[in-house]
Design an enzyme around this catalytic site. Structure first.
Site, PDB file in Angstrom:
ATOM      1  N   LYS A 213       0.629  -1.149   0.051  1.00  0.00           N
ATOM      2  CA  LYS A 213       0.055  -0.063  -0.153  1.00  0.00           C
ATOM      3  C   LYS A 213       1.021   1.307  -0.051  1.00  0.00           C
ATOM      4  O   LYS A 213       0.291   2.450  -0.475  1.00  0.00           O
ATOM      5  CB  LYS A 213      -1.171  -0.029   1.269  1.00  0.00           C
ATOM      6  CG  LYS A 213      -1.879  -1.095   0.999  1.00  0.00           C
ATOM      7  CD  LYS A 213      -3.157  -0.778   0.161  1.00  0.00           C
ATOM      8  CE  LYS A 213      -3.963  -1.959   0.063  1.00  0.00           C
ATOM      9  NZ  LYS A 213      -5.234  -1.784  -0.920  1.00  0.00           N
TER      10      LYS A 213
ATOM     11  N   GLU B  91      -9.785   7.101   2.012  1.00  0.00           N
ATOM     12  CA  GLU B  91     -10.495   6.150   2.641  1.00  0.00           C
ATOM     13  C   GLU B  91      -9.839   4.935   3.227  1.00  0.00           C
ATOM     14  O   GLU B  91      -8.781   4.698   2.771  1.00  0.00           O
ATOM     15  CB  GLU B  91     -11.730   5.603   1.776  1.00  0.00           C
ATOM     16  CG  GLU B  91     -11.375   4.357   0.644  1.00  0.00           C
ATOM     17  CD  GLU B  91     -10.125   4.975  -0.178  1.00  0.00           C
ATOM     18  OE1 GLU B  91      -9.773   5.874  -0.389  1.00  0.00           O
ATOM     19  OE2 GLU B  91      -9.512   3.851  -0.560  1.00  0.00           O
TER      20      GLU B  91
ATOM     21  N   SER C 159       1.448  -9.829  -0.779  1.00  0.00           N
ATOM     22  CA  SER C 159       1.248  -8.291  -0.951  1.00  0.00           C
ATOM     23  C   SER C 159       1.313  -7.514   0.518  1.00  0.00           C
ATOM     24  O   SER C 159       1.537  -6.434   0.508  1.00  0.00           O
ATOM     25  CB  SER C 159      -0.036  -7.887  -1.525  1.00  0.00           C
ATOM     26  OG  SER C 159      -1.129  -8.679  -0.541  1.00  0.00           O
TER      27      SER C 159
HETATM   28  C1  PLP Z   1      -2.059  -6.896   2.211  1.00  0.00           C
HETATM   29  C2  PLP Z   1      -3.009  -6.481   1.234  1.00  0.00           C
HETATM   30  N1  PLP Z   1      -3.015  -6.960   0.020  1.00  0.00           N
HETATM   31  C3  PLP Z   1      -4.052  -6.681  -0.802  1.00  0.00           C
HETATM   32  C4  PLP Z   1      -5.089  -5.782  -0.587  1.00  0.00           C
HETATM   33  C5  PLP Z   1      -6.051  -5.583  -1.622  1.00  0.00           C
HETATM   34  O1  PLP Z   1      -6.148  -4.605  -2.148  1.00  0.00           O
HETATM   35  P1  PLP Z   1      -5.691  -4.524  -3.826  1.00  0.00           P
HETATM   36  O2  PLP Z   1      -6.518  -5.475  -4.475  1.00  0.00           O
HETATM   37  O3  PLP Z   1      -5.852  -3.209  -4.060  1.00  0.00           O
HETATM   38  O4  PLP Z   1      -4.310  -5.018  -3.726  1.00  0.00           O
HETATM   39  C6  PLP Z   1      -4.959  -5.080   0.692  1.00  0.00           C
HETATM   40  C7  PLP Z   1      -6.044  -4.132   0.792  1.00  0.00           C
HETATM   41  O5  PLP Z   1      -6.163  -3.594   1.839  1.00  0.00           O
HETATM   42  C8  PLP Z   1      -4.073  -5.398   1.532  1.00  0.00           C
HETATM   43  O6  PLP Z   1      -3.955  -4.854   2.750  1.00  0.00           O
END
Ligand code: PLP
Lengths: 421, 333
Positions: A98, A120, A391
């Site tokens: 993020k 948000e 992620s």
């Molecule tokens: C660690 C992590 N991965 C994925 C996401 C999902 O968001 P996005 O699909 O935009 O990557 C989030 C959202 O809060 C997240 O915190």
């Protein structure tokens, strides 16, 4: 689908669209701001005016900890009998991808002469990243967060406060991400002349989906270089979880032109893919897999909606995936067959969480755990060389995971009863 | 009542001009549409908004009739959408009440079918509601495991049904001019006006572009933010006056469509000030929804409120210069 039934859309392949998707469906009051952002995107991000992108990269290295490693997962590779590499976005400052976007946008707001940041947040991951970036760059920051989410994600609320951000509770509706976005847009419609809205994923009106993608694209750019160095070739497939889709597009973007690399977007299957039409409720957030086309939060994209067009409440064990929309570029890439949508349910994600924690010593975010759950289910289709994006890290999820694990008989879970004693 | 001047031009079949209205350019004998006729003939106009289905469609019918009796010259009916991003707390709450009561587009159109008001009716709704209408036959996700072969959403079924129900126009708060072409074309084909909003941030080329596409009237948003009568109403009025100066709407019979000012108007005195400053109409929503939500007997209270607002508008018209007044003082209760 034939091209003849497309007359309903803005001209195809305009700057603002991805095929049928995207556009700028926002109140008139916001249009000048959105156009100002288009201009800033072109100047600073695309053309590196005033060295913007250089400063962004430098700060992402010093403050953000980039580049992140691409790690060979030894025991997963053994388990699945193929080469599994993990892109370690959990090691970015703050514990998730993020920050790539939040820092980029807060810096951009500074270059644009804006005086105030709003954002948000659902689970609080984007909120904490934005609060960190705003503190780092000395910008006043206010975060809108649903009342329900505030109650479920206390530690993140404290983190935002520690970094000096205001947290504004949103009580409308179910008090989750969708309502938080609505309220942030309302703030923006009021304060647009001085304020930049740091949107948290590759969603919203043009240019946000491109802007956020470009800030996140560093994930795939690094991973592509790293896998070629480590394995001597491009991977057979790349797997990432998808909520709004920012880690997804960030991971995929550099690989999109590589036709031989299969791209898998793994959504939250929740407890079921069945939709409860009557109560406008989706017990999942598998938008790419099951959604239909419509307009939400500024863009034409795939949505979880009733036949009448009311947006459904979505659900997932992972708060960060819990959203009824998805980025328009992903909708497009799915329609043209470049990205394969997939989903795994809550249980498979929880098993994925435990498995990576157990086998590799990495506690992943519940969002990322969906990608790992998919690896377990579908590894035979993924080829010999697979990159999975981790992620984020899962420290934020421990309480949820303990609670959800106790309710279930999970094959990959350790005996958690000890925690209850 | 049949002879009431507000009636003129309200029957779609009598109208030679399409909503795109070339007749407008010379400020000539005929007006481009029902809506424009209603505003010009009852100048200065009172435009009212209610959310349909709040608290039920049956109640909405009674309330709309009360506003019509009270002197509303145009009535906007909100078709509720679950994500009303342009709305403040008052209208959000009304939309929630309407959705909780089970208000659907089908029910909404049946209400409009039943309504026989002298004031032309407009629908105000978000773009997704327009896109999805009539698509209920399409396979949904729950019907099969495989991704369903989708038909792309289309604005035409909604516009056709709106025309059939006798609506005169459509306002879509999340549809800026840049995205409006499909809906504008469909509206033109069915002689409906697509009403555009002009915001305090709208300037230069965008302002000109919007003015050149406008039909019916232009909705001048008095200030930034969302709908709703704020505590500081006089401030809102002041902001509207500033907007009016910038947009030079002081010549109501000049070329182009009439301009109506909304966002925060709640009292007859504000209506008077806004009209005096040169607007052709005032738009009132949240103040009426407060009555729906709070009054023990909303219908007569709405009728009285409409009278107050209309009287205020007329007073403003008398005080303003160069403004032709041909609307009668509304009947006393
Ligand atoms: C660690 C992590 N991965 C994925 C996401 C999902 O968001 P996005 O699909 O935009 O990557 C989030 C959202 O809060 C997240 O915190």
């Amino acid at each position: 689908m034939s091209t003849s039934d497309h007359d309903n859309y803005r001209e195809r392949d305009s700057e603002a669209t991805f095929g049928d998707y995207g556009g700028q469906y926002v109140p008139e009051a916001l249009m000048p701001a959105v156009q100002e952002l288009e201009d800033a995107y072109e100047r600073y991000v695309l053309n590196n005016e005033d060295g913007f992108m250089d400063e962004f990269r430098e700060r992402m290295a010093d403050f953000g900890g980039r580049p992140t490693p691409l790690q060979r997962a030894e025991r997963l590779s053994e388990r699945y009998d193929r080469e599994i590499y993990l892109k370690r976005e959990d090691l970015v400052h703050g514990g998730a991808h993020k920050l790539n976007n939040a820092l980029g946008q807060v810096l951009l707001a500074k270059y644009m002469g804006k005086e105030r940041i709003i954002a948000e947040t659902g689970a609080g991951q984007h909120g904490t990243a934005t609060a960190m970036a705003a503190a780092h760059l000395d910008m006043p920051c206010e975060i809108y967060m649903g009342r329900t989410d505030i109650n479920r994600q206390r530690p993140n609320v404290y983190r935002m406060r520690m970094n000096g951000a205001e947290v504004n509770p949103v009580t409308a509706g179910s008090g989750t991400l969708k309502e938080a976005i609505n309220e942030t847009m309302r703030d923006w419609a009021t304060t647009v002349e001085t304020t930049h809205y740091v949107i948290g994923s590759v969603v919203g009106p043009h240019p946000f989906p491109k802007l956020v993608r470009d800030f996140q694209a560093v994930i795939g750019q690094e991973a592509r270089e790293q896998i070629r160095e480590r394995a001597g070739r491009l991977p057979d497939s790349v797997v990432a979880c998808a909520g709004g889709g920012s880690n997804t597009m960030g991971t995929f973007h550099a690989f999109v032109p590589d036709d031989a690399v299969d791209l898998y977007a793994v959504e939250a299957g929740g407890s079921s893919l069945e939709i409860d039409e009557e109560n406008a409720l989706a017990p999942n957030s598998a938008t790419l897999s099951t959604g239909t086309d419509g307009v939400l939060h500024g863009a034409m994209t795939k949505l979880l909606q009733s036949a009448d067009g009311q947006i459904m409440e979505s659900h997932s064990v992972s708060a960060g995936l819990d959203y009824a929309g998805v980025g328009p570029e992903l909708s497009h890439l799915v329609d043209i067959g470049r990205v394969t949508p997939a989903s795994v349910d809550d249980e498979a994600a929880l098993n994925g969480f435990h498995r990576l924690s157990n086998l590799e010593g990495i506690i992943p975010a519940l969002e990322s755990s969906h990608a790992l759950g998919y690896l377990e289910e579908a590894h035979e289709e993924l080829g010999d060389l697979v990159v999975v994006n981790v992620s984020g890290r899962g420290d934020k999820d421990l309480e949820t995971v303990l609670e959800e694990t106790e309710k279930r008989d999970l094959e990959a879970a350790p005996d958690v009863e000890v925690f209850g004693q | 009542m049949e002879d009431d001047p507000r009636r003129a031009g309200s029957d779609g079949t009598e109208q030679p001009a399409s909503a795109s209205g070339e007749l407008r350019a010379d400020g000539g004998e005929q007006f481009g549409s029902d809506i424009e006729a209603a505003i010009r003939e009852h100048h200065p106009a009172l435009i009212t908004y209610l959310t349909a289905g709040d608290p039920s469609l049956e109640d909405t019918k009674a309330y709309v009739e009360a506003l019509d009796r009270g002197g509303a010259d145009l009535i906007e009916l909100g078709l509720p959408f679950s994500e009303p991003i342009a709305e403040g707390p008052t209208i959000q709450a009304a939309i929630n009440r309407a959705l909780d009561a089970g208000t659907t587009p089908a029910g909404f159109f049946e209400l409009v079918d039943d309504l026989e008001t002298e004031a032309p009716l407009l629908v105000m709704t978000y773009y997704n509601m327009i896109l999805q209408y009539g698509d209920s036959e399409a396979p949904r996700a729950s019907d099969s495991d495989a991704a369903p072969p989708q038909s792309k959403p289309d604005v035409r079924p909604f516009v056709e049904r709106a025309a059939e129900a006798g609506l005169s126009g459509i306002i879509v708060p999340d549809l800026p001019a840049e995205e409006s072409e499909p809906l504008r074309e469909a509206c033109d084909d069915h002689d409906l006006d697509l009403v555009f909003i002009v915001a305090p941030t709208t300037e230069g080329d965008r302002l000109e572009g919007i003015m050149s596409q406008a039909s019916g009237f232009v909705y001048v948003q008095a200030r930034l933010g969302t709908t709703g009568a704020r505590a500081d109403v006089s401030n809102a009025t002041h902001d509207s006056l500033t907007r009016l100066e910038e947009y030079d709407v002081s010549e109501p019979n000049s070329d182009g469509v009439p301009k109506a000012v909304g966002f925060g108007v709640s009292e007859g005195d504000h209506a008077a000030e806004i009209i005096e400053a040169g607007a052709d109409g005032v738009i009132v929503g949240s103040a009426l929804i407060d009555i729906v939500a709070e009054s023990d007997d909303p219908a007569p209270a709405l009728e009285a409120k409409a009278e107050e607002l209309k009287r205020g508008a007329i007073r403003g018209g008398n005080e303003g210069n160069d403004i032709e007044i041909d609307a009668p003082e509304p009947e006393q209760p």
